[in-house]
Design an enzyme around this catalytic site. Sequence first.
Site, mmCIF file in Angstrom:
data_model
loop_
_atom_site.group_PDB
_atom_site.id
_atom_site.type_symbol
_atom_site.label_atom_id
_atom_site.label_comp_id
_atom_site.label_asym_id
_atom_site.label_seq_id
_atom_site.Cartn_x
_atom_site.Cartn_y
_atom_site.Cartn_z
ATOM 1 N N ASP A 134 -0.912 2.689 -12.274
ATOM 2 C CA ASP A 134 -1.702 2.648 -11.037
ATOM 3 C C ASP A 134 -2.619 3.859 -10.926
ATOM 4 O O ASP A 134 -3.718 3.750 -10.373
ATOM 5 C CB ASP A 134 -0.773 2.570 -9.818
ATOM 6 C CG ASP A 134 -0.324 1.135 -9.570
ATOM 7 O OD1 ASP A 134 -1.174 0.239 -9.697
ATOM 8 O OD2 ASP A 134 0.862 0.919 -9.284
ATOM 9 N N HIS B 221 1.970 -6.710 -14.520
ATOM 10 C CA HIS B 221 3.432 -6.712 -14.573
ATOM 11 C C HIS B 221 3.962 -7.862 -15.421
ATOM 12 O O HIS B 221 5.083 -7.795 -15.920
ATOM 13 C CB HIS B 221 4.014 -6.718 -13.159
ATOM 14 C CG HIS B 221 3.845 -5.392 -12.500
ATOM 15 N ND1 HIS B 221 2.724 -5.052 -11.790
ATOM 16 C CD2 HIS B 221 4.634 -4.284 -12.517
ATOM 17 C CE1 HIS B 221 2.830 -3.807 -11.373
ATOM 18 N NE2 HIS B 221 3.974 -3.311 -11.793
ATOM 19 N N CYS C 213 6.408 7.451 -16.200
ATOM 20 C CA CYS C 213 7.026 6.129 -16.383
ATOM 21 C C CYS C 213 5.976 5.022 -16.456
ATOM 22 O O CYS C 213 6.310 3.845 -16.425
ATOM 23 C CB CYS C 213 8.043 5.846 -15.285
ATOM 24 S SG CYS C 213 7.332 5.842 -13.641
ATOM 25 N N ARG D 123 -6.009 -3.439 -12.837
ATOM 26 C CA ARG D 123 -5.227 -3.473 -14.081
ATOM 27 C C ARG D 123 -4.855 -4.883 -14.508
ATOM 28 O O ARG D 123 -4.377 -5.096 -15.624
ATOM 29 C CB ARG D 123 -3.975 -2.611 -13.918
ATOM 30 C CG ARG D 123 -3.041 -3.096 -12.846
ATOM 31 C CD ARG D 123 -1.994 -2.058 -12.493
ATOM 32 N NE ARG D 123 -0.739 -2.280 -13.174
ATOM 33 C CZ ARG D 123 0.409 -1.723 -12.809
ATOM 34 N NH1 ARG D 123 0.439 -0.874 -11.795
ATOM 35 N NH2 ARG D 123 1.503 -1.953 -13.459
ATOM 36 N N ARG E 120 12.591 -1.375 -11.236
ATOM 37 C CA ARG E 120 11.620 -1.985 -10.306
ATOM 38 C C ARG E 120 12.343 -3.037 -9.464
ATOM 39 O O ARG E 120 12.400 -4.211 -9.851
ATOM 40 C CB ARG E 120 10.476 -2.632 -11.082
ATOM 41 C CG ARG E 120 9.596 -1.649 -11.861
ATOM 42 C CD ARG E 120 8.504 -2.401 -12.626
ATOM 43 N NE ARG E 120 7.397 -1.555 -13.028
ATOM 44 C CZ ARG E 120 7.184 -1.129 -14.280
ATOM 45 N NH1 ARG E 120 8.012 -1.455 -15.244
ATOM 46 N NH2 ARG E 120 6.131 -0.375 -14.558
ATOM 47 N N GLU F 192 1.116 8.066 -8.264
ATOM 48 C CA GLU F 192 0.326 6.958 -8.811
ATOM 49 C C GLU F 192 -0.928 6.679 -7.983
ATOM 50 O O GLU F 192 -1.754 5.858 -8.368
ATOM 51 C CB GLU F 192 1.173 5.697 -8.956
ATOM 52 C CG GLU F 192 1.878 5.245 -7.697
ATOM 53 C CD GLU F 192 2.778 4.026 -7.934
ATOM 54 O OE1 GLU F 192 2.664 3.370 -8.969
ATOM 55 O OE2 GLU F 192 3.590 3.735 -7.039
HETATM 56 C C1 PEP Z 1 2.803 2.749 -12.570
HETATM 57 O O1 PEP Z 1 2.010 2.407 -11.688
HETATM 58 O O2 PEP Z 1 2.477 3.443 -13.557
HETATM 59 C C2 PEP Z 1 4.211 2.324 -12.516
HETATM 60 C C3 PEP Z 1 5.098 2.771 -13.362
HETATM 61 O O3 PEP Z 1 4.552 1.398 -11.562
HETATM 62 P P1 PEP Z 1 4.186 -0.160 -11.671
HETATM 63 O O4 PEP Z 1 3.741 -0.422 -13.088
HETATM 64 O O5 PEP Z 1 5.412 -0.921 -11.304
HETATM 65 O O6 PEP Z 1 3.096 -0.339 -10.686
HETATM 66 MG MG MG Z 2 2.697 1.525 -9.836
#
Ligand code: PEP
Ligand code: MG
Length: 591
Positions: A474, A206, A521, A484, A312, A450
Site C-alpha cells: 500500500d 490480494h 511485510c 495495485r 490478515r 503503509e
Molecule cells: C501492505 O500493504 O504492504 C500489506 C502488507 O498489507 P496488505 O497487502 O494486506 O494490504
Molecule cells: Mg496494506
Amino acid sequence: MSAKVPSDARTGETILQGIGVSPGVAFGRITLIDAAGYGVSDHTIGADGLAQEIERLDKAVRKSRRQILALKRIRGRLPDAAAAELGDILEAHVQMLGDSRLVRGARKRIQDEGRNAAAAMKAECDAIVTGFQAMDNRYLAARADDVREVAYRVLRNLTDAPKNAFAGAPEGSVVLSESISPADTAMMDPGRINGFAASQGGAQSHTAILARSLGIPAVLGLGAFHAPSPGTEVILDGTEGVVILRPAPATEARYRDKHAKQVRDQRRLEALIDEPAATRDGVTVRLEANLELPREAEIASRNGADGVGLFRTEFMFMNRDTPPDEDDQYTALAEVVRAMKGRPVTIRTMDVGGEKLAYALGDDLAPSPNPALGLRAIRLSLKRPKLLETQLCAILRAGAHGPVRILLPMIATAGEVRQVREILGRVAKRLRRRGVDFADPLPPLGVMIEVPGAAIAADSLAQVADFFAIGTNDLTQYTLAIDRTDEQVAHLYNPLHPAVLRLMDFAVQAALRARIPVSVCGEIAGDPRFTALLVGLGIRDLSMASTSLLRVKQRIRQIEFTAAANRARMVMESHDSGRIRMLLDDLNGLN
Ligand code: PEP
Ligand code: MG
C-alpha cells in the site's frame, strides 16, 4: 471475455499472455467459472416485493453493462483484427443489456409469474437459446452463446456472495475466469486446483498474494480472451505469465523439463530449513510468515518460519453470510497460535475494504466512490467499535495459548492508536470480569506503516506504538497513486521509486531511534532481489508468503552485510529508479 486470439495453425496451440503473479508451472484441464458454479435459486416473490425485485434485476443489468464497457477498454492487448472482432461482440452484449428481449422478458417474468430475478433471467435466457437452437442455423447458434454469456453475467451480479464456485472443480483443474476475487481464491484447494488465470488483476492484488501463499501458480491481467471449452488441455506458467491452450507435444516437453527443474530446486532449498538466516558476516535476520487463512500455519511451520509477521484476519469475514462471532474468531486464531508452537503470531485487525469485500458486514461496508481511500481497515473498526471489540477479545483469548502481537492496518494518526489502546484496556477488563484466560500482560500493539502520512509522521507514531510493520504494497500504491489491483497501470507500480524508498527509510530510522522493532511485510520482503537492500537499510525482520521463506533465506546466506549496507547508502542517495535497479542488480550479481 470473448475474443479470438491467433492460434498457431501448425500446432493448434493458443498462447494467452498476462502477468505472472505466482510462480510455478501447472498442467491440467480448463475449468471455467460462470453462473453454473453459483447455482440459481427459484422462488416466488410476494406482490408487494415485485417492484423491488425488478429494481434488483435492473441494478444487476446496469452493473453488467459497466463491466462490459470496462472490458472493451482492455481489449487493446489483442492484435488489431482480434480487437476489432471483440469490439463488435462486446457491443452486441451491451445492446443485449439495453431494451432487449432478454431484459424485457426477465422483467415480465418477475411481474407476471412472481419469480425471483435470477430465476426469471435464467428462464428467459433458456427460452431464447432453445428458440435459436431449434432453427438449426449456425449464425443463430452463435448468437445463442452470446445470449447465454450475457445472461450468466447478470446472474453472477445478482448472486452477491460467491458461493463455493470451486466445489465442483475436478481434480487437476486450471481455473479460467474474467475476474477472481480474494474471497474466491480463499476457497481454492491446492489439492484440486493446479493453477488459475483471469482477465483482470495485478501482481500486488490480494488474489495474487493469496495464490503465492497457497503455492498455486497463477496468471492475472490476461485481458479479454475467447473462452475455450471446459476440459481443454492447458499449461500455465506463473513465472512467464502465459497460458497455453492445447499445447503441442514439443511445448509440453519443454514445460515438463522446466517443472522438473523447479521440483529439484525446491528440494535443494528444503535443505536450508534448519539452517540459520544469517549473512556471511554473521548478521541474523528473522524470517516470518504472512498468513491469510489458518490452514497456512502448517505451511509456515514446515518452511521454518520464526513466527507470523502478519495474519490478515479480514479473510475470516469472507465467504459467509454473517460476521464470525468472538468464539469463531477465537477458535481460528487459537489454531494458528498453537500451530506456531511458541513462536510469536502478529494478528492484524481486519483490513476489510478496497478489493477485500466481506458481504457478511452488509451495511457496514457500503459502496464507496473510491474504495481504496474509503471507510476501510482501522477506520471501519473505529466507526463500528463493536466489531473491533469482538476482534480484540478473540485475539486476547488466543494469546492465552502463546505469544501474540496486535497490528493495526491503515493507521494515519497517533490518535487512532490511542483510541485502540483505550478500547484494548476496556476489553481486557471485561475478559477479566468474565473469568476467561487471556494474554497477560497485554500483547504489544503495533501499526502498519503503509499510508505515506504515517511514514512521514513515523516519529510521532513511534511514541504510541510498540512496533512497526512496513506495508510496502500500500505504501507504493498510495505514494505513487497507482492502483495495485489494476493491470492497466501495473507497469508503473514500482517499490524502488526513490519516494517509496525514502519513506521506508524514514520509518525505519524513526523505529531504530525509538528502539521499537520494525519489520517489512509487504511483498518485497519475499522477493530475493530486494533482500540485500532491506538488510542493508537496517531491517532485521522480514515477513512474507511461507512459500518464499527458503528462497529469501538462501539469499541472506549469500550476502555480505557490510557490502549490502554500503550499497543501500548509495541507493538512498540516488534519485533515479533506473540507476537504483542497476545498483541492486549489480549487488545481486546480475550484471
Ligand atoms: C501492505 O500493504 O504492504 C500489506 C502488507 O498489507 P496488505 O497487502 O494486506 O494490504
Ligand atoms: Mg496494506
